[in-house]
Write an enzyme that holds these catalytic residues in place. Structure first.
Site, mmCIF file in Angstrom:
data_model
loop_
_atom_site.group_PDB
_atom_site.id
_atom_site.type_symbol
_atom_site.label_atom_id
_atom_site.label_comp_id
_atom_site.label_asym_id
_atom_site.label_seq_id
_atom_site.Cartn_x
_atom_site.Cartn_y
_atom_site.Cartn_z
ATOM 1 N N CYS A 191 0.237 -3.686 0.241
ATOM 2 C CA CYS A 191 -0.327 -4.632 -0.721
ATOM 3 C C CYS A 191 -0.307 -6.052 -0.205
ATOM 4 O O CYS A 191 0.682 -6.536 0.313
ATOM 5 C CB CYS A 191 0.488 -4.664 -2.007
ATOM 6 N N GLU A 239 -7.478 -8.152 -3.572
ATOM 7 C CA GLU A 239 -7.793 -6.970 -2.790
ATOM 8 C C GLU A 239 -7.559 -5.688 -3.565
ATOM 9 O O GLU A 239 -6.782 -5.638 -4.517
ATOM 10 C CB GLU A 239 -7.016 -6.973 -1.481
HETATM 11 N N1 SAH Z 1 4.316 -5.763 -9.298
HETATM 12 C C1 SAH Z 1 4.237 -4.345 -9.423
HETATM 13 C C2 SAH Z 1 3.027 -3.720 -8.773
HETATM 14 C C3 SAH Z 1 2.584 -4.227 -7.442
HETATM 15 S S1 SAH Z 1 3.463 -3.730 -6.022
HETATM 16 C C4 SAH Z 1 5.514 -3.710 -8.935
HETATM 17 O O1 SAH Z 1 6.402 -4.416 -8.493
HETATM 18 O O2 SAH Z 1 5.655 -2.499 -9.057
HETATM 19 C C5 SAH Z 1 3.216 -2.003 -5.848
HETATM 20 C C6 SAH Z 1 4.349 -1.313 -5.139
HETATM 21 O O3 SAH Z 1 4.357 -1.598 -3.728
HETATM 22 C C7 SAH Z 1 5.712 -1.727 -5.658
HETATM 23 O O4 SAH Z 1 6.544 -0.601 -5.749
HETATM 24 C C8 SAH Z 1 6.171 -2.665 -4.577
HETATM 25 O O5 SAH Z 1 7.555 -2.844 -4.612
HETATM 26 C C9 SAH Z 1 5.654 -1.977 -3.344
HETATM 27 N N2 SAH Z 1 5.597 -2.797 -2.132
HETATM 28 C C10 SAH Z 1 5.264 -4.087 -2.018
HETATM 29 N N3 SAH Z 1 5.343 -4.491 -0.740
HETATM 30 C C11 SAH Z 1 5.718 -3.409 -0.023
HETATM 31 C C12 SAH Z 1 5.966 -3.187 1.357
HETATM 32 N N4 SAH Z 1 5.857 -4.165 2.243
HETATM 33 N N5 SAH Z 1 6.332 -1.946 1.729
HETATM 34 C C13 SAH Z 1 6.452 -0.949 0.821
HETATM 35 N N6 SAH Z 1 6.229 -1.097 -0.472
HETATM 36 C C14 SAH Z 1 5.878 -2.324 -0.908
#
Ligand code: SAH
Length: 350
Positions: free
Chosen positions: A332, A91
């Site tokens: 995400c 996505e």
């Molecule tokens: N793997 C990478 C990039 C993908 S996630 C990383 O960890 O940075 C992108 C961002 O969204 C990251 O900061 C992640 O921690 C955050 N994220 C993932 N799920 C989330 C959620 N449910 N609520 C808020 N932020 C979230």
């Protein structure tokens, strides 16, 4: 068969000359693929028929198929589900800002980092995306909205630094003037904190922004949210971030998802301020997007504001991320997660 859309212009020149064609055709080919977003070799009418036939036989063009799109009625955010040629789905999200269109892309189908709050952790890693598959998310969205994409955040599903070579290849392609010509200064790569890769990336000296998913300033709390913290503990991650700034001159952006009762206390706030003290950085506070059956909740709005105010006593650059697309599974991995679970639980809109 050569994955021709994953080649940089220089690699393409080598490929084209090996086929016995003149080097300048590489530029034309690159422009067709990355500038004009061609979906077949047949469209490339300024290349000879013979050359196009040769290409058909030796190479393939990666093109993503749009499986679904959801459009937010609140802010126009568009969330896409794309199908890859092997049936995997990924996505991407397109957000409209005053400064332009920003696309959030996935770097892997699935993810193996296992963060407890993240929907993309569900089901683990299927596979890495190719450079072409990363670029294609930008191209297909550009075609769909009929407007220029000016910004990219690599913050969709996957850990970009766990797919290092393909990520770098993508960053070189997307920045090329003959192609999408998106400035590295408008690109953010987000990582959960893979120290060796952060160090390696620093040496590439790209003008991209590195975002670090911090989420907790205390080692034990961070480990509870992010298993990767056990492998790369906070002091090492922070040192890598400091060095990243020293080497590239680009300030780090720290992502901090606020989760009620987990990382939102005064003690957390103080520890966070202490952790980033003296660093030239930006802190982005994100009220957690509740997913799965984790039971994680967002703190109250006023609590988020208080956290920010307290942090601002020592840090200049703190923002609360504006939540976009709340009505369309904003966080995400949620659309993909739903699609994988039900196979058809996705609304189709055009
Ligand atoms: N793997 C990478 C990039 C993908 S996630 C990383 O960890 O940075 C992108 C961002 O969204 C990251 O900061 C992640 O921690 C955050 N994220 C993932 N799920 C989330 C959620 N449910 N609520 C808020 N932020 C979230």
């Amino acid at each position: 068969m050569v994955d021709i859309k994953s080649l940089t212009n220089t690699q393409l020149e080598r490929f084209v000359t090996e086929l016995g064609e003149k080097k300048f055709h590489a530029g034309q080919l690159f422009e067709w693929m990355h500038g004009k977003r061609a979906v077949s070799f047949q469209e490339m009418t300024n290349l000879s028929k013979k050359f196009r036939e040769q290409l058909e036989q030796q190479a393939y063009l990666t093109v993503l198929e749009q499986a679904a799109v959801q459009v937010s009625k609140q802010d126009g955010t568009r969330k896409y589900l794309f199908r890859l040629s092997d049936g995997n789905v990924i996505e991407s999200v397109c957000m409209k800002y005053q400064y332009g269109n920003s696309v959030c892309i996935s770097s892997q189908a699935g993810c193996r980092m296992g963060c407890t709050f993240c929907a993309s952790a569900d089901g683990g890693l299927a596979r890495n995306l190719t450079a072409a598959e990363m670029a294609e998310q930008v191209y297909r969205i550009g075609e769909d909205i009929g407007e220029r994409i000016s910004h990219i955040v690599v913050m969709g599903t996957g850990e970009p630094l766990d797919n290092y070579e393909n990520l770098l290849q993508f960053l070189r392609i997307i920045n090329d003037k003959k192609g999408a010509n998106i400035s590295h200064r408008n690109i953010t790569v987000s990582t959960c904190g893979l120290v060796p890769q952060i160090r390696r990336l620093a040496e590439e000296k790209l003008q991209i922004t590195l975002a670090l998913s911090l989420h907790a300033p205390i080692q034990e709390k961070r480990e509870a949210l992010m298993p990767v913290a056990k492998v790369w503990p906070l002091p090492e991650v922070m040192e890598a971030c400091r060095d990243y700034f020293e080497i590239t001159g680009r300030r780090i952006s720290f992502e901090y998802s606020l989760i009620h009762g987990k990382n939102d206390t005064k003690e957390d706030c103080r520890a966070l301020a202490e952790l980033v003290k003296g660093m030239n950085c930006h802190i982005n506070l994100i009220p957690v997007n509740p997913v799965k059956d984790t039971g994680y909740r967002q703190p109250d709005r006023s609590h988020v504001q208080n956290f920010k105010n307290m942090l601002e006593k020592s840090e200049r650059n703190v923002t609360i991320r504006r939540e976009m697309g709340r009505d369309i599974d904003g966080a995400c991995g949620q659309l993909r997660q739903r699609y994988m679970k039900t196979g058809n639980g996705v609304k189709h809109e055009s």
